[in-house]
Design a protein around this motif. Structure first.
Motif, PDB file in Angstrom:
ATOM      1  N   LEU A  82       0.819  -1.212   0.000  1.00 34.27           N
ATOM      2  CA  LEU A  82       0.000   0.000   0.000  1.00 34.27           C
ATOM      3  C   LEU A  82       0.850   1.257   0.000  1.00 34.27           C
ATOM      4  O   LEU A  82       0.526   2.240  -0.668  1.00 34.27           O
ATOM      5  CB  LEU A  82      -0.899   0.018   1.233  1.00 34.27           C
ATOM      6  CG  LEU A  82      -2.078  -0.952   1.217  1.00 34.27           C
ATOM      7  CD1 LEU A  82      -2.711  -0.999   2.593  1.00 34.27           C
ATOM      8  CD2 LEU A  82      -3.093  -0.507   0.187  1.00 34.27           C
ATOM      9  N   LEU A  83       1.956   1.216   0.751  1.00 40.19           N
ATOM     10  CA  LEU A  83       2.699   2.460   0.964  1.00 40.19           C
ATOM     11  C   LEU A  83       3.762   2.711  -0.094  1.00 40.19           C
ATOM     12  O   LEU A  83       4.021   3.859  -0.439  1.00 40.19           O
ATOM     13  CB  LEU A  83       3.340   2.452   2.359  1.00 40.19           C
ATOM     14  CG  LEU A  83       2.315   2.562   3.488  1.00 40.19           C
ATOM     15  CD1 LEU A  83       2.980   2.387   4.840  1.00 40.19           C
ATOM     16  CD2 LEU A  83       1.604   3.907   3.423  1.00 40.19           C
ATOM     17  N   GLY A  94      -1.920   3.342   5.052  1.00 41.18           N
ATOM     18  CA  GLY A  94      -1.895   2.881   3.664  1.00 41.18           C
ATOM     19  C   GLY A  94      -3.280   2.884   3.054  1.00 41.18           C
ATOM     20  O   GLY A  94      -3.491   3.397   1.949  1.00 41.18           O
TER      21      GLY A  94
END
Lengths: 127, 137, 789
Positions: free
Chosen positions: C575-576, C692
C-alpha cells in the motif's frame, strides 16, 4: 466527505490489524469482524459517497431521471456482507471447537498440525 | 430467557416477522428488499424463536431441516438459471412470462424464482448455524 | 498423414501392455511392425527430397497464437526420421528379447514407443512451439526410460539428473525459440530460417543464440553438461542403444543443424561451437579409454562423437557440414550396433567388464561379427561409411581459417576412438575364453538381427557411397547449409593430406590400443578423485534444497502470529510503496460544512472500533461490535444505500446473537498477553496498514470514477430486466451467476458449521493430550502479561 471517511476506514483497518496480530483467538475473531466492516466501507467510499436518490427507478419512468447513487458497489457490498457474516459464523464455531479440543485460545499453542517436534525432524532429515 | 411478556409475544412476533420477511423478499425487485434482506429478517425471526422457545420448537416450526431448506434454495436458484437454456439463451438469462390476463404484471419470472432461492438459502443456513450452536451446549 | 505418422507410436504405446499380455513371445515382432512400416513410409519420401523437394503438413492448433501442428520433411528431418524409425524397429525387437523375462516388459515397450513418437515429432516439427512440445516430451519419456529400473536408487538419480539437465535446457530453448520467432516474424522454422540475415543482425541475436545453445548443449551432453549421459547407462541396454545412438542425444545436434541457416555463420557461433565441441570431443574420448565397462566406454565415445558433430557444425563450411552429416549417419549405425552387441555380451555372460571378457568369438559368433563390423566402421577403416566420415572430418579441419590445433584435436580424438572401438569390438571375442558369471551363449534372433543389420548397413553405405551420399547425406547437407550443394562421397581420394592424416591416426591409435590398460589405470588414478560437474550437480541441488529449507524454516514457523505478521507487513508495503514512489498525492479534501452529523457517525464508528481494540470483558466486546455495526449501517443509510443499511442491520443483529452464543463459552482475558514492546511493534504495523488504506482511498477518490458499468445497469434495469431496484436487479439478474456462487458459499458455511459441531466432544487432536496449564485454566481473572515471542 470522502476524505473524512478515508480516515475512518484507515483507522478501522488499523484496529483490525492490531487485533489480528494478537495471539488470542477471540481478539483475532473480532479483528476479522472489524476487517469485514472496514472493507465494506472501503468499497462503498471508493464508489463515491452521495446524498442523491437511492438507486431506484421511480414509478412511471423507464430510467431514473434524477441523479442516483452508484448501484454497482452497493450490489457488491450486499453480497459481501452476507458472505463475511457466513465466514464469521464459521470462524466463531471453529474457534469454539478448537478451544474445546485443544483447551487453549492462545494461537501460539495451537500447533497440533505443525508440532515443534515434527519441524525438527524435517529440518534434520536428508531429503 | 424468562420474561413473561416476551414468551407470550414471541409466537405472534415471529409469525409476523416471517410474514414481513416474505413481503420484503417479494417487493425487492422494485423497492429496497430482496432475497438477502428477506432471508436475514426471516432468520432473525427464527433466532428469536429459538432463544425463547428452544431448539425443538424451532425445528417443529420449520418442518424441514434447515440445511435441507438451504439446499432446496440453492437448487431452486440453479434451476431458475437452467430455464433459460430451454429458450436458447445463455445460462441464467432472466425469462419473463406475461400472462394475457395481466400483461403489465412483469412479475412471473425466473429472476423472482432465483430470489426465492436466495431467501431460502439465507434462512436455512443461518438458522442451521444458530440451532447447531444452541444445541451444542 | 505426417501427423498420423507421428501420433501412431503414441497410440500403439497405449496398447503395448495389452499386446504383450495377449501375444507373449511374439510381442516384439508384432510391435516392431509399426516402426518398420514407418520406415517404409518415410523411405518413399526419399525420391522427392533427394530431388530438392519438401513435404509439409499443417493443421491448426492454437491459431490465435500462430501455433500449428505443422510438420516439414526435408533432407535433414528425413535422415533423422529414417534413423529413428529404422533403428527403432530393431530396438523394439531387441528389447522384447532382452527383457523377455522382465515383468514390466509391456510398460517398457510403451515408453519406447512413446519416445519414438516424441522423437519423430521433434525432428519433423516446423512450428517452433510444436518443436518445443516434442522436445520436452523426449525429455519426459527418456526420464521414464532411464528410470525404468525404478527400484534402484542409482537409476532414479540418473533419470532425475537427465530430466533436470535436459528439461531445464528445454526451458531455455523455449525462450530462445520464441525470441527467434519474434525476431524473424514467423513461428514456422521453414519460413524463419530463410530470413537468416534478419536474425543475425537482430539486437537480440546474442540472447537467442545463448538460449538455443543452452537447449542444444544440455540435450547433446556437451561439456560441462556431459555428465548426465554416462549416468544414464543405468537404463537397460536397449534404452542406451536407442537414446544414445540415433535419437535423444542427437536431438541437440539436430537442433544446431536445423537452425544453422538462420543463426549460423557468425564469428561467435563458430567460436562457441568449435570450442565446446572440441573440448567435449576430447573429454569423451579420454574418459572412454579410462573406463572398463563396455557400456560406459560406448557412452563416453558417444559424448565424444557428439562433441565432434557440434565441432563440425561450428566449422560451418560446406565440407564440414558434409562431414557432420556423414559422420552422424555413420555414428547412428555403428553406435546402435555396438550398444546392442555389448548388451548381448552382458546378456550372454552376465558381465560387461572388459577386463573379464575374452574369447567369446566361438560361443557368440554372430554377435562377434556384428561387433567387429561396427567397430571397424567406428575406428574409421575402409571401406566403411565411418572411414568416409573421418576422411571428411580431416578435409574439414584443413580449411584455411582453422589453425593447426584443430587438426591436432581431431587426430588425437580419432586415435582414441580408434583404440576404444577396437577394444570394444574385438577384445571380448578374441583370445582364450575367460570365466564369466554365466555360461556364454548366443541369444535369439531378436538380439542379433539388429546389430548385424546396422553393422552391415555401415559397410554397404560405405561401398555404395554414391547412393548414401546422393539420397541421404546430400539432401541433409542441403538443409543444413540452406542451399543445394553437390555432395559426392567417395572412398578413394588419392594420396592427399586426409589419407596421410588417417594413417597417422591409425598409427597413434595402435600405440594407444597397445598401452590401453596402462593408460586406463593412470587416467583412473588421476581423474577419479577430481571434482567434476557430476559432483557439482549434486552440490547445486543440495544448495537449492538447503536454501529452500532455510527459507521455509524462516517463513513457515508454524505460528499463526508470524504468518499474519509477515502478511500484514507485505500489505503495508504494497500500500505504501507506490505512494512513496509517486511522491505528491493529488488529494482534494473537501468537507461540506452542512453535514456536521456525518462527523457524529464517523466518530461513532471510530469509538466502536477503538473500544473493540481495547476491550476487557465480553459485554464490552459485544457492545462495541454492535456500535460499529450500527454506525456502518447509518453510513449506508445516509449515503443513499437503503438495501445495504437494511442488510447491515440484520447481519449485525444475527452476528451479535451468534457471537453471544460462542463467546460465552470461551475464556476472556483482560490483557491480550502482549507486553509493551510487542504492543508497540504491532501498533506500528497496524498504523502503517491503516495509513496505507487511507492514502489508497484518498487517491482513488481524487480521480474520476469510471461509471460506465453503473450507467449500463441503470439504463437497462427497467427496460430489459423489468426491475426498479437496480441493486437487486444486478444481484438476481445481471450478475446472477456471481450471486449463485455466493449463496453456494453460504450453504457450505452452514454445512461446515454443522459438521464441526457434529464432531461433538471428540478431541480434534486425538486422545491423550494433556490440557495446557495456566493461564487458560483461570479464565476471566488472569492478568498475566504473557510474553511469548
Amino acid at each position: 466527505m470522502e476524505g473524512a471517511f478515508a480516515i475512518v476506514v484507515g483507522a478501522l483497518f488499523a484496529v483490525s490489524v492490531y487485533l489480528l496480530l494478537s495471539g488470542s483467538m477471540i481478539r483475532l475473531l473480532l479483528g476479522i469482524f472489524v476487517l469485514g466492516n472496514a472493507t465494506h466501507l472501503l468499497i462503498f467510499v471508493a464508489g463515491r459517497l452521495t446524498r442523491d436518490e437511492p438507486p431506484l427507478i421511480p414509478d412511471g419512468l423507464k430510467v431514473a431521471e434524477a441523479a442516483i447513487a452508484n448501484p454497482l458497489p452497493q450490489a457488491l457490498i450486499l453480497t459481501a456482507i452476507v458472505i463475511s457474516f457466513s465466514l464469521f459464523s464459521f470462524l466463531l464455531v471453529l474457534a469454539y471447537r478448537a478451544y474445546q479440543s485443544l483447551e487453549t485460545v492462545d494461537t501460539d499453542r495451537m500447533r497440533d498440525a505443525e508440532p515443534e517436534a515434527a519441524r525438527q525432524v524435517l529440518r534434520g532429515s536428508d531429503v | 430467557m424468562n420474561s413473561l411478556i416476551l414468551k407470550t409475544a414471541t409466537p405472534f412476533l415471529v409469525g409476523l416477522t416471517v410474514l414481513f420477511s416474505i413481503y420484503v423478499l417479494l417487493r425487492g425487485h422494485n423497492v429496497p428488499g430482496g432475497g438477502f434482506i428477506g432471508g436475514l429478517i426471516g432468520a432473525s425471526a427464527f433466532a428469536t424463536y429459538t432463544i425463547n422457545e428452544g431448539v425443538a420448537a424451532t425445528r417443529r416450526a420449520m418442518v424441514f431441516h434447515p440445511v435441507s431448506i438451504a439446499g432446496v434454495g440453492l437448487f431452486i436458484a440453479g434451476l431458475s438459471g437452467v430455464a433459460s437454456l430451454l429458450f436458447g439463451d445463455a445460462f441464467m438469462t432472466g425469462q419473463w412470462w406475461f400472462p394475457s390476463f395481466a400483461p403489465d404484471l412483469k412479475y412471473l419470472s425466473t429472476v423472482v424464482l432465483f430470489d426465492i432461492g436466495v431467501y431460502l438459502v439465507v434462512v436455512g443456513a443461518i438458522v442451521a448455524i444458530i440451532i447447531g450452536l444452541e444445541e451444542s451446549t | 498423414m505426417l501427423l498420423a505418422g507421428v501420433l501412431a507410436p503414441f497410440v500403439l504405446a497405449v496398447f503395448a501392455p495389452t499386446v504383450k499380455r495377449v501375444a507373449g513371445p511374439a510381442t516384439g515382432w508384432l510391435l516392431a511392425l509399426l516402426p518398420a512400416a514407418l520406415t517404409v513410409y518415410f523411405a518413399q519420401f526419399i525420391g522427392t527430397v533427394s530431388s530438392g523437394g519438401t513435404i509439409t503438413f499443417s493443421t491448426p492448433w492454437v491459431s490465435d497464437l500462430s501455433i500449428h501442428l505443422s510438420f516439414y520433411v526435408d533432407g535433414l528431418s528425413l535422415l533423422f526420421a529414417l534413423l529413428i524409425s529404422g533403428i527403432g524397429t530393431f530396438i523394439v525387437l531387441y528389447a522384447a528379447t532382452y527383457l523377455a523375462k522382465h515383468a514390466d516388459l509391456g510398460r517398457f515397450l510403451m515408453f519406447i514407443l512413446m519416445f519414438m513418437g516424441s522423437m519423430l515429432g521433434l525432428v519433423l516439427a516446423d512450428n517452433v512451439v510444436t518443436l518445443f512440445v516434442f522436445w520436452e516430451l523426449t525429455s519426459i519419456t527418456s526420464f521414464l526410460l532411464i528410470g525404468f529400473n525404478h527400484a534402484s536408487p542409482r537409476s532414479r538419480r540418473a533419470a532425475l539428473q537427465a530430466l533436470v539437465v535436459t528439461g531445464g535446457g528445454g526451458l531455455a530453448l523455449l525462450a530462445g525459440l520464441l525470441l527467434m520467432a519474434q525476431a524473424g516474424g514467423s513461428m514456422e522454422l521453414s519460413t524463419l530460417l530463410q530470413s537468416g540475415d534478419l536474425l543475425r543482425d537482430h539486437p537480440h541475436y546474442l540472447a537467442i543464440l545463448i538460449l538455443v545453445l543452452m537447449g542444444a548443449f544440455t540435450k547433446s551432453a556437451q561439456a560441462p553438461f556431459h555428465f548426465w549421459l554416462p549416468n544414464a547407462m543405468e537404463a537397460p541396454t536397449p534404452v542406451s542403444a536407442y537414446l544414445h545412438s540415433a535419437t535423444m542425444v542427437k536431438a541437440g545436434v539436430y537442433l544446431l543443424a536445423r537452425v544453422n541457416p538462420g543463426l549460423g555463420g557468425t564469428e561467435i557461433w563458430q567460436t562457441v561451437l568449435v570450442a565446446f565441441g572440441a573440448v567435449t570431443f576430447l573429454i569423451g574420448a579420454v574418459l572412454a579409454i579410462r573406463n572398463t565397462d563396455l557400456k560406459l566406454m560406448l557412452a563416453q565415445t558417444t559424448v565424444a562423437s557428439l562433441g565432434l558433430l557440434v565441432f563440425l557444425i561450428g566449422l560451418g563450411e560446406e565440407v564440414a557440414l558434409e562431414a557432420a552429416m556423414a559422420y552422424l549417419f555413420a555414428h547412428s549405425l555403428f553406435k546402435g550396433a555396438l550398444f546392442m552387441a555389448a548388451g548381448s555380451v552382458d546378456h550372454g555372460t552376465g558381465t560387461r567388464e572388459i577386463t573379464r571378457l575374452s574369447g567369446l568369438g566361438k560361443a557368440m559368433p554372430i554377435t562377434f561379427a556384428a561387433a567387429a563390423l561396427a567397430a571397424v566402421s567406428m575406428s574409421g577403416l575402409p571401406p566403411f561409411i565411418g572411414f568416409i566420415a573421418k576422411e571428411w572430418v580431416y578435409k574439414a579441419t584443413m580449411g584455411d581459417f582453422w589453425p593447426l590445433a584443430i587438426t591436432g584435436v581431431a587426430i588425437l580424438g580419432n586415435a582414441l576412438m580408434f583404440a576404444v572401438a577396437l577394444l570394444v569390438g574385438f577384445k571380448p571375442f578374441l583370445g582364450r575364453q575367460s570365466e564369466t558369471p554365466k555360461h556364454p551363449h548366443e541369444g535369439g534372433p531378436g538380439l542379433w538381427l539388429g546389430p548385424v543389420t546396422l553393422a552391415a548397413l555401415g559397410l554397404l553405405a560405405g561401398l555404395f557411397n554414391g547412393l548414401s551420399g546422393g539420397l541421404l547425406v546430400g539432401p541433409a547437407v542441403w538443409a543444413v547449409a540452406g542451399e543445394q550443394v553437390s555432395v559426392d562421397l567417395y572412398l578413394w581420394g588419392g594420396f592427399k593430406t586426409p589419407l596421410f592424416l588417417s594413417l597417422a591416426t591409425i598409427a597413434l591409435g595402435i600405440v594407444l590400443l597397445w598401452r590401453s590398460r596402462a593408460i586406463s589405470s593412470t587416467l583412473a588414478a588421476t581423474f577419479d578423485r577430481m571434482w567434476g560437474p557430476d559432483r557439482g550437480y549434486d552440490q547445486f541441488l543440495d544448495l537449492l534444497i538447503g536454501t529452500a529449507r532455510t527459507v521455509t524454516a524462516r517463513l513457515q514457523t508454524g505460528t499463526l502470529r508470524h504468518y499474519l505478521l509477515v502478511t500484514m507487513l507485505i500489505v503495508a508495503a504494497v500500500l505504501l510503496l507506490p505512494v512513496a514512489q509517486m511522491g505528491d498525492l493529488d488529494i482534494t479534501f473537501r468537507i461540506p460544512a452542512t453535514d456536521f452529523y456525518i462527523f457524529g457517525i464517523a466518530a461513532l464508528a471510530l469509538a466502536g472500533g477503538f473500544s473493540i481494540a481495547v476491550f476487557r470483558s465480553r459485554l464490552i466486546a459485544i457492545l462495541s461490535m454492535g456500535v460499529l455495526g450500527v454506525a456502518v449501517a447509518l453510513v449506508f443509510l445516509l449515503f443513499s444505500a437503503p438495501d445495504l443499511a437494511f442488510t447491515q442491520l440484520m447481519v449485525e443483529t444475527l452476528s451479535v446473537v451468534i457471537l453471544a452464543l460462542v463467546i460465552a463459552r470461551l475464556p476472556i482475558y483482560r490483557s491480550d498477553w502482549r507486553g509493551w514492546p510487542r504492543a508497540v511493534r504491532d501498533s506500528i504495523i497496524a498504523g502503517a496498514v491503516g495509513v496505507g488504506f487511507t492514502l489508497l482511498l484518498l487517491s482513488i477518490t481524487s480521480r474520476t470514477l469510471d461509471l460506465a458499468l453503473s450507467e449500463y445497469f441503470a439504463a437497462r434495469s427497467y427496460t430489459e430486466a423489468y426491475g426498479r431496484n437496480i441493486v437487486n436487479v444486478i444481484l438476481v439478474d445481471f450478475r446472477a451467476l456471481d450471486t449463485f456462487g455466493e449463496i453456494a458459499v453460504v450453504v457450505i458455511a452452514g454445512v461446515a458449521v454443522l459438521s464441526l459441531l457434529a464432531m461433538g466432544g471428540r478431541s480434534l487432536a486425538g486422545a491423550g493430550r494433556a490440557p495446557d496449564s495456566a493461564p487458560d485454566s483461570a479464565p476471566d481473572s488472569a492478568v498475566t502479561g504473557k510474553e511469548t515471542s
